[in-house]
Design a protein around this motif. Structure first.
Motif, PDB file in Angstrom:
ATOM      1  N   ALA A   7       0.814  -1.203   0.000  1.00  0.00           N
ATOM      2  CA  ALA A   7       0.000   0.000   0.000  1.00  0.00           C
ATOM      3  C   ALA A   7       0.855   1.263   0.000  1.00  0.00           C
ATOM      4  O   ALA A   7       0.536   2.240  -0.680  1.00  0.00           O
ATOM      5  CB  ALA A   7      -0.931   0.002   1.209  1.00  0.00           C
ATOM      6  N   ILE A   8       1.951   1.231   0.748  1.00  0.00           N
ATOM      7  CA  ILE A   8       2.830   2.404   0.808  1.00  0.00           C
ATOM      8  C   ILE A   8       3.392   2.711  -0.577  1.00  0.00           C
ATOM      9  O   ILE A   8       3.421   3.872  -1.011  1.00  0.00           O
ATOM     10  CB  ILE A   8       3.959   2.180   1.829  1.00  0.00           C
ATOM     11  CG1 ILE A   8       3.387   2.072   3.241  1.00  0.00           C
ATOM     12  CG2 ILE A   8       4.980   3.315   1.760  1.00  0.00           C
ATOM     13  CD1 ILE A   8       4.421   1.720   4.289  1.00  0.00           C
ATOM     14  N   ALA A   9       3.829   1.662  -1.275  1.00  0.00           N
ATOM     15  CA  ALA A   9       4.391   1.853  -2.618  1.00  0.00           C
ATOM     16  C   ALA A   9       3.333   2.412  -3.570  1.00  0.00           C
ATOM     17  O   ALA A   9       3.621   3.314  -4.378  1.00  0.00           O
ATOM     18  CB  ALA A   9       4.933   0.531  -3.155  1.00  0.00           C
ATOM     19  N   ILE A  10       2.113   1.911  -3.478  1.00  0.00           N
ATOM     20  CA  ILE A  10       1.034   2.393  -4.346  1.00  0.00           C
ATOM     21  C   ILE A  10       0.725   3.850  -4.045  1.00  0.00           C
ATOM     22  O   ILE A  10       0.589   4.679  -4.967  1.00  0.00           O
ATOM     23  CB  ILE A  10      -0.226   1.524  -4.163  1.00  0.00           C
ATOM     24  CG1 ILE A  10       0.031   0.106  -4.683  1.00  0.00           C
ATOM     25  CG2 ILE A  10      -1.410   2.141  -4.902  1.00  0.00           C
ATOM     26  CD1 ILE A  10      -1.120  -0.842  -4.439  1.00  0.00           C
ATOM     27  N   PHE A  11       0.626   4.194  -2.768  1.00  0.00           N
ATOM     28  CA  PHE A  11       0.303   5.567  -2.388  1.00  0.00           C
ATOM     29  C   PHE A  11       1.399   6.529  -2.836  1.00  0.00           C
ATOM     30  O   PHE A  11       1.108   7.594  -3.406  1.00  0.00           O
ATOM     31  CB  PHE A  11       0.113   5.667  -0.877  1.00  0.00           C
ATOM     32  CG  PHE A  11      -1.133   4.984  -0.368  1.00  0.00           C
ATOM     33  CD1 PHE A  11      -2.107   4.541  -1.246  1.00  0.00           C
ATOM     34  CD2 PHE A  11      -1.325   4.769   0.983  1.00  0.00           C
ATOM     35  CE1 PHE A  11      -3.252   3.900  -0.799  1.00  0.00           C
ATOM     36  CE2 PHE A  11      -2.464   4.141   1.452  1.00  0.00           C
ATOM     37  CZ  PHE A  11      -3.433   3.704   0.563  1.00  0.00           C
ATOM     38  N   GLU A  12       2.646   6.176  -2.605  1.00  0.00           N
ATOM     39  CA  GLU A  12       3.739   7.079  -2.971  1.00  0.00           C
ATOM     40  C   GLU A  12       3.885   7.205  -4.483  1.00  0.00           C
ATOM     41  O   GLU A  12       4.141   8.302  -4.997  1.00  0.00           O
ATOM     42  CB  GLU A  12       5.050   6.581  -2.351  1.00  0.00           C
ATOM     43  CG  GLU A  12       5.115   6.771  -0.850  1.00  0.00           C
ATOM     44  CD  GLU A  12       6.447   6.369  -0.263  1.00  0.00           C
ATOM     45  OE1 GLU A  12       6.808   6.902   0.796  1.00  0.00           O
ATOM     46  OE2 GLU A  12       7.134   5.515  -0.870  1.00  0.00           O
ATOM     47  N   GLY A  13       3.725   6.099  -5.199  1.00  0.00           N
ATOM     48  CA  GLY A  13       3.814   6.161  -6.659  1.00  0.00           C
ATOM     49  C   GLY A  13       2.736   7.027  -7.264  1.00  0.00           C
ATOM     50  O   GLY A  13       3.003   7.859  -8.147  1.00  0.00           O
ATOM     51  N   ASN A  14       1.506   6.850  -6.797  1.00  0.00           N
ATOM     52  CA  ASN A  14       0.405   7.670  -7.308  1.00  0.00           C
ATOM     53  C   ASN A  14       0.515   9.121  -6.862  1.00  0.00           C
ATOM     54  O   ASN A  14       0.129  10.027  -7.597  1.00  0.00           O
ATOM     55  CB  ASN A  14      -0.932   7.085  -6.854  1.00  0.00           C
ATOM     56  CG  ASN A  14      -1.344   5.867  -7.654  1.00  0.00           C
ATOM     57  OD1 ASN A  14      -2.006   5.956  -8.679  1.00  0.00           O
ATOM     58  ND2 ASN A  14      -0.931   4.693  -7.188  1.00  0.00           N
ATOM     59  N   SER A  15       1.046   9.343  -5.665  1.00  0.00           N
ATOM     60  CA  SER A  15       1.252  10.715  -5.199  1.00  0.00           C
ATOM     61  C   SER A  15       2.222  11.459  -6.107  1.00  0.00           C
ATOM     62  O   SER A  15       1.995  12.616  -6.471  1.00  0.00           O
ATOM     63  CB  SER A  15       1.783  10.703  -3.765  1.00  0.00           C
ATOM     64  OG  SER A  15       2.114  12.004  -3.333  1.00  0.00           O
ATOM     65  N   ALA A  16       3.307  10.783  -6.500  1.00  0.00           N
ATOM     66  CA  ALA A  16       4.281  11.408  -7.400  1.00  0.00           C
ATOM     67  C   ALA A  16       3.655  11.724  -8.754  1.00  0.00           C
ATOM     68  O   ALA A  16       3.892  12.798  -9.328  1.00  0.00           O
ATOM     69  CB  ALA A  16       5.487  10.491  -7.570  1.00  0.00           C
ATOM     70  N   THR A  17       2.826  10.809  -9.266  1.00  0.00           N
ATOM     71  CA  THR A  17       2.168  11.030 -10.557  1.00  0.00           C
ATOM     72  C   THR A  17       1.205  12.216 -10.485  1.00  0.00           C
ATOM     73  O   THR A  17       1.182  13.078 -11.378  1.00  0.00           O
ATOM     74  CB  THR A  17       1.402   9.768 -10.987  1.00  0.00           C
ATOM     75  OG1 THR A  17       2.316   8.679 -11.094  1.00  0.00           O
ATOM     76  CG2 THR A  17       0.716   9.991 -12.332  1.00  0.00           C
ATOM     77  N   LEU A  18       0.413  12.275  -9.423  1.00  0.00           N
ATOM     78  CA  LEU A  18      -0.543  13.372  -9.260  1.00  0.00           C
ATOM     79  C   LEU A  18       0.172  14.701  -9.054  1.00  0.00           C
ATOM     80  O   LEU A  18      -0.284  15.739  -9.559  1.00  0.00           O
ATOM     81  CB  LEU A  18      -1.473  13.075  -8.080  1.00  0.00           C
ATOM     82  CG  LEU A  18      -2.451  11.912  -8.272  1.00  0.00           C
ATOM     83  CD1 LEU A  18      -3.122  11.554  -6.959  1.00  0.00           C
ATOM     84  CD2 LEU A  18      -3.497  12.263  -9.324  1.00  0.00           C
ATOM     85  N   ALA A  19       1.274  14.672  -8.326  1.00  0.00           N
ATOM     86  CA  ALA A  19       2.036  15.909  -8.108  1.00  0.00           C
ATOM     87  C   ALA A  19       2.599  16.437  -9.424  1.00  0.00           C
ATOM     88  O   ALA A  19       2.580  17.654  -9.676  1.00  0.00           O
ATOM     89  CB  ALA A  19       3.159  15.666  -7.108  1.00  0.00           C
ATOM     90  N   ARG A  20       3.093  15.532 -10.277  1.00  0.00           N
ATOM     91  CA  ARG A  20       3.598  15.969 -11.590  1.00  0.00           C
ATOM     92  C   ARG A  20       2.482  16.583 -12.421  1.00  0.00           C
ATOM     93  O   ARG A  20       2.684  17.609 -13.091  1.00  0.00           O
ATOM     94  CB  ARG A  20       4.230  14.779 -12.324  1.00  0.00           C
ATOM     95  CG  ARG A  20       5.583  14.372 -11.810  1.00  0.00           C
ATOM     96  CD  ARG A  20       6.284  13.440 -12.783  1.00  0.00           C
ATOM     97  NE  ARG A  20       5.566  12.193 -12.927  1.00  0.00           N
ATOM     98  CZ  ARG A  20       5.785  11.116 -12.188  1.00  0.00           C
ATOM     99  NH1 ARG A  20       6.696  11.148 -11.236  1.00  0.00           N
ATOM    100  NH2 ARG A  20       5.100  10.008 -12.389  1.00  0.00           N
TER     101      ARG A  20
END
Length: 211
Positions: free
Chosen positions: A1-14
């Motif tokens: 879950a941590i990996a999914i949250f951080e990966g999607n957070s980076a995508t949304l931030a970009r």
């Protein structure tokens, strides 16, 4: 879950910063075109070019409004912050569990407590704008490819001693927050200086009749 949250957070931030950059670029382009158009005689702009510039000046605010509406509707920046906070909350619980302290001191109840804490974080997340967002699971695939290891020194599973907890969790977290804080501070100062320079330049041009 941590990996999914951080990966999607980076995508949304970009996505958020890309839209933000587009709005700034459109604003600068509109200002420059208006300035040239208002002084078309000095800029040697012909009638055809002036007509094309009028069309661009007409459509630029519409395009800017569309981009801003998309950003406000999908809330990329807010969602990125929420996912980052959720990932950090889960990481905090995970490392506390691995150190077997606080609520995880009891070995027999540690796993049940961790599961309950994770479920509470996930349920709170569902009540935010993330609840209506489909998350990309590809970051989990990347985590599996490295066997969930955090780095060469941390396999992501073993029990941690207090000293190891400080080395693998607290020190990297402090370094990360210090770097982000310094980066944001420099960005804010740079933007403030740019605004001051542009304001002073506009005032000076107005004084000399060059607006």
């Amino acid at each position: 879950a941590i990996a999914i949250f951080e990966g999607n957070s980076a995508t949304l931030a970009r996505a958020h910063w890309c839209l933000y950059g587009v709005v700034l670029a459109l604003s600068v382009a509109l200002t420059a075109l208006v300035a040239v158009r208002n002084d078309s005689s000095r800029a040697r702009v012909g009638p055809t070019q002036a007509h094309h510039m009028d069309l661009v000046i007409f459509f630029l605010p519409i395009l800017s409004t569309i981009v801003i509406s998309v950003s406000n509707r999908f809330q990329f920046g807010l969602k990125a912050k929420i996912l980052t906070a959720a990932a950090e909350a889960m990481r905090k619980e995970l490392y506390t569990y691995r150190a077997r302290v606080e609520a995880f001191a009891s070995v027999h109840k540690a796993e049940a407590t961790l599961s309950e804490r994770y479920r509470a974080i996930t349920e709170r997340l569902q009540s935010t704008p993330i609840g209506e967002t489909a998350l990309d699971r590809r970051p989990l695939v990347h985590a599996k490819e490295r066997d969930y290891a955090v780095n060469d020194e941390d396999d992501g599973f073993s029990v941690l001693s207090p000293d190891t907890y400080i080395k693998l969790r607290l020190e990297p977290a402090m370094d990360w927050y210090a770097n982000v804080t310094n980066l944001m501070d420099r960005a804010n100062k740079t933007m403030a200086i740019i605004v001051i320079i542009m304001s002073a330049t506009g005032t000076g041009l107005a004084v000399f009749g060059l607006e």
